[in-house]
Design a protein around this motif. Structure first.
Motif: not given
Lengths: 144, 643
Positions: A104-108, A110-113
């Protein structure tokens, strides 16, 4: 058309198709290759929004289900813990304390989606990437 | 004692296979040696069979002093799975590999057919060496008869996921396909040694290629079906490296089935047919390597042992080295093919081969790319479904658009205008499908095109049957009944490809999926029906205990009941899923039950899928297999008639 011309034409078309297929293939590889990262590498290697595979161990006691139905759990490589949020269905072999790969994708900050969570259907399974990452960190307790 | 007898027989078989190799390759000009070769090949197969029976006996008797039995069986296991356990593991499956190779060698040696004596004996010889290679690997690197001391009281048990009828049948079927490709390989090498690849050679090649392709088709379909209902993910194809490992030889075998027709009928494309035969077997070996070595991160790769991987790689290098070396040396000397026009049955089959070979190449690149990147120090990566969907799907689409034209062409010089005229109704039907699908899906182009291609393939196949029947005399039914078997086999396989396409496209594009928590008594509306969880309770099976959830499904046409289980085998730390499937004409309602949901009283994780027309996928694959089988019957029948 003479036979010779026909043959040349067939070779020409075949060449064009081959070039097209090769272009498709390498463009496809550029766009759809997914890199594997351990939690501690996430910040340095993955840009925000880039699709990666996050591999590590599911931290005991962190799996919970949010009110919106999504699953949350933490993944660690022994150094860093990352929170993973996953809307889908966790696989049968998903267990706390075991290896897992989340794609998935990571938003620094926040969380790893995660869009996909993989656990293999073999009880002794440890994703190879996770083994490698744990070995690098000296956390590996298995064979070899 | 049984294990020792088995090991001894396998060792004897190894010696006999070498003798078969030596005799076969040396017997080229002497009939007496040829007879000896046949007898040796039969003896080798017999010894392999005894060895395999011994292994099955060890599994049936739960002889846990044999390591393979202890690791893969359990005394509580039902008899049929104890038998299937003999090949449901690495060691046993390699013995099965050897057995199939030896059996095929013996059958090939026994039914000599129309081939030239020296060609035949060389092919038997090469096959003997292939069997010997498999036996060396089996006996020295994964001996199924190895003893365990002290013997455990109880076996570790078969992975419960593998305790399933489809999966018990899947490896033998797949191996018949993989190993079936060894005969075309042996024939190709024999042709190169001999310096001739004529129509009689292609005639010998074709039934074996058809057999291998049919078994691969059915084997892959069984594996896919198993994944669909047993893994509980609702999916049927994942572009997993292990799946690709069987898909690549399938694509090449598919090309080979078609190019062998050209070589048999017209004598052309012989060197290409040889190349495909070498590649097909090479990819089957590569597939074995990928699965056995554990070099790939796969959902199903097992038996992680680098030593075994290297051994398979060495065998692969020997086989491909010998194949390509001989090819480079001898192929230019083969007789030149007769010519054909750019629009003809031959050229249609050339394009078919070209498309299939490129598809196999693309799958190969996608499968090996992570290995190459890792070896080059580029880190760990994975290449997933998006890559294969973006590359293989358009290739197959192009191939399928051209496919119905092929059968309409005549040999040497075809008439594309005439073919197009006859196919006009099919074209119209496909275009109509395209428009209707575009409108009803709010302009989703990809599934609409896919559905239109599926309809095009089916309509094209029916048009071919119709045009062939129209040539006959008498009533319409009599004409259709009088069609040659080969017309039927080809049409059934091609229509099957269309059916599979429709199923695959519709299932992928229009499936609905939902995960939620349900407590008993609660219901949810999903895909036009109301699903209510009635109760969840424990039950006991023969060697497992399970949590079973009963559901009621209310549809417009009445209520049905459905149950899903989560099974716990005492021998395995992880539970398995038994999904509840309610099949209808429009597709499957597919329910899987998960764990109790933490923090919510009495609620269970439930996954719902609606998989539209998913059965068409398996029906299509089955039709393709049936087409292969019919073709095999037709080809073997014609073989008995004097050419």
């Amino acid at each position: 058309m003479r036979r010779r011309d026909q043959r040349l034409m067939m070779i020409g078309v075949a060449g064009a198709v081959l070039v097209l297929a090769a272009t498709l293939t390498f463009a496809g590889l550029r766009d759809s290759v997914v890199y594997f990262v351990a939690p501690s590498e996430l910040a340095e290697k993955a840009q925000a929004g880039q699709r990666v595979r996050l591999g590590g161990l599911v931290v005991d006691g962190t799996l919970r289900r949010a009110d919106d139905g999504s699953n949350h759990f933490n993944v660690t490589d022994g150094a860093v813990e990352v929170e993973v949020r996953y809307d889908g269905l966790l696989p049968d072999l998903f267990r706390e304390g075991q290896g897992v790969v989340a794609e998935g994708r990571w938003t620094p900050g926040v969380a790893f989606e995660a869009e996909r969570v993989l656990a293999r259907h073999d009880e002794t399974y440890m994703p190879r990437e996770v083994t490698e990452a744990l070995k690098q960190r000296g956390e590996w307790k298995g064979a070899q | 004692m049984i294990a020792e007898i088995g090991a001894f027989c396998a060792a004897l078989a190894l010696a006999l296979s070498f003798a078969q190799g030596w005799l076969g390759l040396a017997a080229s000009r002497r009939d007496s040696r040829a007879e000896a070769t046949t007898a040796v090949a039969q003896a080798a197969a017999f010894m392999c069979a005894i060895a395999f029976v011994c292994l099955i006996a060890a599994f049936v008797r739960s002889d846990f002093s044999v390591a393979a039995v202890a690791a893969n069986s359990h005394i509580d296991k039902p008899l049929v799975y104890r038998i299937a356990g003999a090949w449901g593991n690495h060691e046993g499956s390699m013995l099965l590999w050897s057995l199939v190779s030896a059996l095929f060698g013996a059958i090939f040696a026994t039914t000599r057919g129309a081939q030239h004596l020296s060609l035949w004996s060389r092919a038997v010889g090469v096959q003997g060496l292939v069997t010997a290679g498999a036996l060396i690997y089996t006996l020295f690197l994964s001996n199924p008869f190895a003893r365990l001391d002290p013997a455990p009281m109880q076996g570790a048990g078969l992975n419960p996921l593998l305790q399933d009828p489809a999966l018990a049948a899947h490896p033998p079927m797949l191996y018949l396909g993989y190993v079936g490709l060894s005969i075309p390989f042996s024939l190709a090498l024999a042709a190169l040694l001999e310096g001739r690849a004529d129509q009689a050679w292609a005639k010998a090649l074709r039934p074996w290629t058809l057999l291998a392709w049919t078994c691969l088709t059915l084997g892959i379909a069984l594996g896919s079906y198993w994944a669909y209902y047993e893994l509980g993910w609702g999916g049927w194809w994942f572009w997993d490296p292990v799946e690709n490992a069987s898909f690549m030889p399938w694509l090449i075998a598919c090309a080979l089935v078609h190019s062998a027709i050209v070589t048999e009928r017209r004598g052309s494309m012989a060197s290409w047919t040889i190349l495909l035969a070498i590649l097909g077997f090479g990819l089957a070996l590569l597939g074995t390597f990928l699965v056995r070595s554990g070099v790939l991160t796969s959902v199903h790769a097992f038996a992680i042992d680098p030593r075994r991987g290297i051994a398979v790689l060495v065998l692969l290098a020997i086989a491909l080295g010998a194949g390509f070396g001989l090819y480079a040396w001898r192929a230019p000397k083969l007789a030149q093919p007769s010519g054909f026009a750019a629009i003809s049955r031959e050229s249609a089959l050339v394009w078919n081969n070209f498309g299939l070979a490129i598809a196999a190449g693309v799958v190969l690149i996608g499968t090996l790319y992570p290995l190459i990147v890792e070896a080059a120090g580029g880190g760990l990566i994975s290449v997933g479904p998006p890559f294969f969907n973006a590359t293989v799907a358009p290739l197959l689409a192009a191939l399928f658009i051209l496919l119905p034209f092929g059968p309409m062409m005549t040999w040497r010089i075809g008439d594309w205008k005439g073919a197009l005229t006859r196919l006009a109704p099919a074209v119209a039907l496909a275009l109509l499908t395209l428009i209707v699908a575009l409108v009803t899906t709010q302009w989703r182009a990809v599934p609409a095109i896919g559905l239109a291609i599926g309809v095009w393939l089916i309509a094209g196949g029916l048009t071919y049957v119709w045009t062939r029947a129209a040539r006959g005399e008498g009533a319409a039914l009599a004409k259709i009944a009088a069609l040659p078997l080969l017309v039927w086999s080809m049409s059934v396989a091609h229509i099957g490809a269309g059916v599979l396409t429709i199923g695959a496209v519709a299932e992928t594009a229009f499936r609905a999926e939902r995960a939620l928590a349900l407590a008993p008594g609660q219901g949810v509306d999903f895909a036009g029906q109301r699903i209510t969880l009635l109760e969840v309770g424990g039950i006991d099976g023969p060697n497992y205990s399970a949590t079973r959830a009963n559901f009621r499904v209310d549809r417009a046409d009445g209520a049905r009941s459905l149950s899903a289980e989560r099974r716990f085998y005492p021998t395995s730390p992880t539970p398995t899923t038994e999904v509840g499937i309610l099949s209808g004409l429009d597709g499957d309602l597919y329910i899987a039950i998960g764990d109790p949901v933490r923090g919510q009283d009495n609620a269970w994780a439930v996954r719902l899928y609606h998989n539209p027309v998913v059965h068409l996928i398996f029906l299509g694959a089955l039709m393709m297999g049936l087409g292969g089988l019919l073709s095999l019957v037709a080809v073997s029948r014609s073989k008995r008639r004097p050419a």
